[in-house]
Design an enzyme around this catalytic site. Sequence first.
Site, PDB file in Angstrom:
ATOM      1  N   GLN A 121       0.833  -1.202   0.000  1.00 21.42           N
ATOM      2  CA  GLN A 121       0.000   0.000   0.000  1.00 21.42           C
ATOM      3  C   GLN A 121       0.867   1.251   0.000  1.00 21.42           C
ATOM      4  O   GLN A 121       1.617   1.492   0.943  1.00 21.42           O
ATOM      5  CB  GLN A 121      -0.934   0.022   1.216  1.00 21.42           C
ATOM      6  CG  GLN A 121      -1.913   1.189   1.194  1.00 21.42           C
ATOM      7  CD  GLN A 121      -2.823   1.201   2.406  1.00 21.42           C
ATOM      8  OE1 GLN A 121      -2.383   1.518   3.498  1.00 21.42           O
ATOM      9  NE2 GLN A 121      -4.084   0.844   2.214  1.00 21.42           N
ATOM     10  N   GLY A 122       0.771   2.052  -1.049  1.00 22.26           N
ATOM     11  CA  GLY A 122       1.536   3.286  -1.176  1.00 22.26           C
ATOM     12  C   GLY A 122       0.644   4.500  -1.029  1.00 22.26           C
ATOM     13  O   GLY A 122       0.361   5.198  -2.020  1.00 22.26           O
ATOM     14  N   SER A 124       0.555   6.690   2.409  1.00 23.55           N
ATOM     15  CA  SER A 124       1.153   7.703   3.275  1.00 23.55           C
ATOM     16  C   SER A 124       2.459   8.246   2.709  1.00 23.55           C
ATOM     17  O   SER A 124       3.202   7.533   2.028  1.00 23.55           O
ATOM     18  CB  SER A 124       1.411   7.124   4.669  1.00 23.55           C
ATOM     19  OG  SER A 124       0.205   6.762   5.298  1.00 23.55           O
ATOM     20  N   SER A 156       3.280  -0.838   3.368  1.00 30.41           N
ATOM     21  CA  SER A 156       3.159  -2.196   3.895  1.00 30.41           C
ATOM     22  C   SER A 156       3.620  -3.240   2.888  1.00 30.41           C
ATOM     23  O   SER A 156       3.122  -3.290   1.764  1.00 30.41           O
ATOM     24  CB  SER A 156       1.704  -2.477   4.284  1.00 30.41           C
ATOM     25  OG  SER A 156       1.217  -1.482   5.149  1.00 30.41           O
ATOM     26  N   GLU A 239     -10.646  -1.320   4.631  1.00 29.36           N
ATOM     27  CA  GLU A 239      -9.576  -1.406   5.623  1.00 29.36           C
ATOM     28  C   GLU A 239     -10.113  -1.200   7.029  1.00 29.36           C
ATOM     29  O   GLU A 239      -9.659  -1.833   7.984  1.00 29.36           O
ATOM     30  CB  GLU A 239      -8.501  -0.361   5.306  1.00 29.36           C
ATOM     31  CG  GLU A 239      -7.290  -0.440   6.212  1.00 29.36           C
ATOM     32  CD  GLU A 239      -6.211   0.559   5.810  1.00 29.36           C
ATOM     33  OE1 GLU A 239      -5.037   0.267   6.047  1.00 29.36           O
ATOM     34  OE2 GLU A 239      -6.549   1.619   5.258  1.00 29.36           O
TER      35      GLU A 239
END
Length: 377
Positions: A121-122, A124, A156, A239
């Site tokens: 997951q990109g 933040s 992550s 999420e």
Amino acid sequence: MDLSYTDEEEDFRARLRDWLAEVLPKLPERPDPLDWPGRRAYDCGWQRALYDAGYAGVHWEASPTLRMIFLEESERAGAPYVGANFVGLLHAGPTIAAEGTPEQRARWLQPILRGDEVWCQGFSEPDAGSDLASLRTRARREGDHYVVTGSKVWTSHAEVADWCELLVRTDPEAPRHRGISWLALPMDAPGITVRPLRTLAGSAEFAEVFLDEVPVPVANRVGAENDGWRVTMVTLSFERGTAFVGEVVGCRRVLGELAREARANGRWDDAVLRRRLGRLSAEFQALWRLTQRNVSEAQRTGGVPGAGGSVFKLRYSHARQELYDAAADVLGDGGLDLGNAWARERLSSLSYTIAAGTSQIQRNIVAERILGLPKGR
């Protein structure tokens, strides 16, 4: 609201229990928790077993209630968690299933379900964590490609991922919520540098990712250009909604283990500790009922969890921290031993009030979208 189960749902539960009882004793030994390449191989092997048995698609193809039963029974049986497949199975996959084109669903969903490909997951960035809409990673369109430059943090599973669900700014002149797009980034594209981040417990499931003129096909955009914020809200609803179902069951299991350990080591004689464990038992039972309500609501409204997921996530984040604080009391000096799983989970629990949207952000969502309060100035 009816929180009971139908005969069909109970039949699904019984068949799943039988299958888990048959296959779990045959699994290989689990790898070291700090060995993410090893864990990727193990997690993907488990995912392939689910696929072959017809259970992999439960995350997207089944009703929210069946999805909840699957996670509940898997946790109760001690089955492997999704691990390295977390982002693909519970974030990116459901988002693509809900928002992707037929071609995108055909390209990405089956490899995720089979355990062939892992996602990270990109979202933040160093200056855009809780205030995600202020992200600065740019995507300049050149013909049938975007050229992406910027950086991400707390990405992550980046070091073992094949793909990344990436948020980029495609229109820097637009209001900040309207100039964002959601891209599927191939992690082997030129110009990507991954720098693992080591946590307090020694694990490296997060990383910094640096993007230097990285080409990404326009065909990899999920949703319309500059409509990425809306697509992101779909991702975050998963999420914060059903993704934590198994963890609630796991916390209830840990609570029972804590009570047994306290009885064995004499700490059960502490009336304050007993009351604390009793209150936590009530807390997690209430969270489980809230989960059932949210799942029932998602089923009624088409399968995407709503703002009620923020209520759950807000309280669950704090309850998990309180659980592992209680574990430290039960363990005594052993609570400082990182060889103990409860000690490691205590460190991990600190991140839950930040991950998937900070508690402050969740309070804003609850205030504005559920209570109808005005936005702050």
